[in-house]
Design a protein around this motif. Structure first.
Motif, PDB file in Angstrom:
ATOM      1  N   TYR A 188       7.403  -1.348   4.795  1.00  0.00           N
ATOM      2  CA  TYR A 188       6.207  -1.373   3.961  1.00  0.00           C
ATOM      3  C   TYR A 188       5.358  -2.570   4.325  1.00  0.00           C
ATOM      4  O   TYR A 188       5.856  -3.670   4.462  1.00  0.00           O
ATOM      5  CB  TYR A 188       6.604  -1.467   2.476  1.00  0.00           C
ATOM      6  CG  TYR A 188       7.462  -0.318   2.040  1.00  0.00           C
ATOM      7  CD1 TYR A 188       6.916   0.851   1.568  1.00  0.00           C
ATOM      8  CD2 TYR A 188       8.855  -0.413   2.147  1.00  0.00           C
ATOM      9  CE1 TYR A 188       7.727   1.912   1.199  1.00  0.00           C
ATOM     10  CE2 TYR A 188       9.673   0.640   1.776  1.00  0.00           C
ATOM     11  CZ  TYR A 188       9.094   1.802   1.303  1.00  0.00           C
ATOM     12  OH  TYR A 188       9.895   2.848   0.949  1.00  0.00           O
ATOM     13  N   GLU A 214       0.789  -1.239   0.000  1.00  0.00           N
ATOM     14  CA  GLU A 214       0.000   0.000   0.000  1.00  0.00           C
ATOM     15  C   GLU A 214       0.820   1.288   0.000  1.00  0.00           C
ATOM     16  O   GLU A 214       0.494   2.216  -0.698  1.00  0.00           O
ATOM     17  CB  GLU A 214      -0.967   0.003   1.182  1.00  0.00           C
ATOM     18  CG  GLU A 214      -2.097  -0.976   1.035  1.00  0.00           C
ATOM     19  CD  GLU A 214      -3.000  -0.704  -0.159  1.00  0.00           C
ATOM     20  OE1 GLU A 214      -3.165   0.461  -0.568  1.00  0.00           O
ATOM     21  OE2 GLU A 214      -3.535  -1.680  -0.703  1.00  0.00           O
ATOM     22  N   LYS A 215       1.852   1.379   0.785  1.00  0.00           N
ATOM     23  CA  LYS A 215       2.573   2.651   0.940  1.00  0.00           C
ATOM     24  C   LYS A 215       3.697   2.831  -0.074  1.00  0.00           C
ATOM     25  O   LYS A 215       4.472   3.762   0.025  1.00  0.00           O
ATOM     26  CB  LYS A 215       3.110   2.780   2.352  1.00  0.00           C
ATOM     27  CG  LYS A 215       2.003   2.913   3.380  1.00  0.00           C
ATOM     28  CD  LYS A 215       2.560   3.171   4.748  1.00  0.00           C
ATOM     29  CE  LYS A 215       1.433   3.316   5.751  1.00  0.00           C
ATOM     30  NZ  LYS A 215       1.929   3.605   7.080  1.00  0.00           N
ATOM     31  N   CYS A 218      10.821   3.917  -3.176  1.00  0.00           N
ATOM     32  CA  CYS A 218      10.082   2.858  -2.473  1.00  0.00           C
ATOM     33  C   CYS A 218      10.249   1.531  -3.206  1.00  0.00           C
ATOM     34  O   CYS A 218      10.483   0.493  -2.593  1.00  0.00           O
ATOM     35  CB  CYS A 218       8.597   3.201  -2.403  1.00  0.00           C
ATOM     36  SG  CYS A 218       8.180   4.691  -1.481  1.00  0.00           S
TER      37      CYS A 218
END
Length: 66
Positions: free
Chosen positions: A61, A7-8, A14
């Motif tokens: 994460y 999700e993040k 990332c």
């Protein structure tokens, strides 16, 4: 093959962090990241999915099944 919803995960940094985390437990796996869908696909993984998800979590994460 394992697929995870992360999700993040929203940027290239990332994606790199998640990729490094997966490579830490599955160095020979092929890792495909779809930032738009927030999906990570790990092909050729020999280890259990929960071990990969835990490594992604250790990188900061939350990863769940996709």
């Amino acid at each position: 093959m394992h697929r995870f919803k992360v999700e993040k995960m929203g940027c290239g940094g990332c994606a790199k962090a998640v990729t490094r985390a997966v490579q830490g437990v599955e160095p020979n796996a092929r890792i495909d990241v779809d930032l738009g869908a927030k999906l990570v696909t790990v092909s050729g993984a020999a280890g259990p999915a929960d071990r990969i998800a835990r490594a992604i979590g250790d990188a900061g994460y939350l990863a769940g099944p996709a």
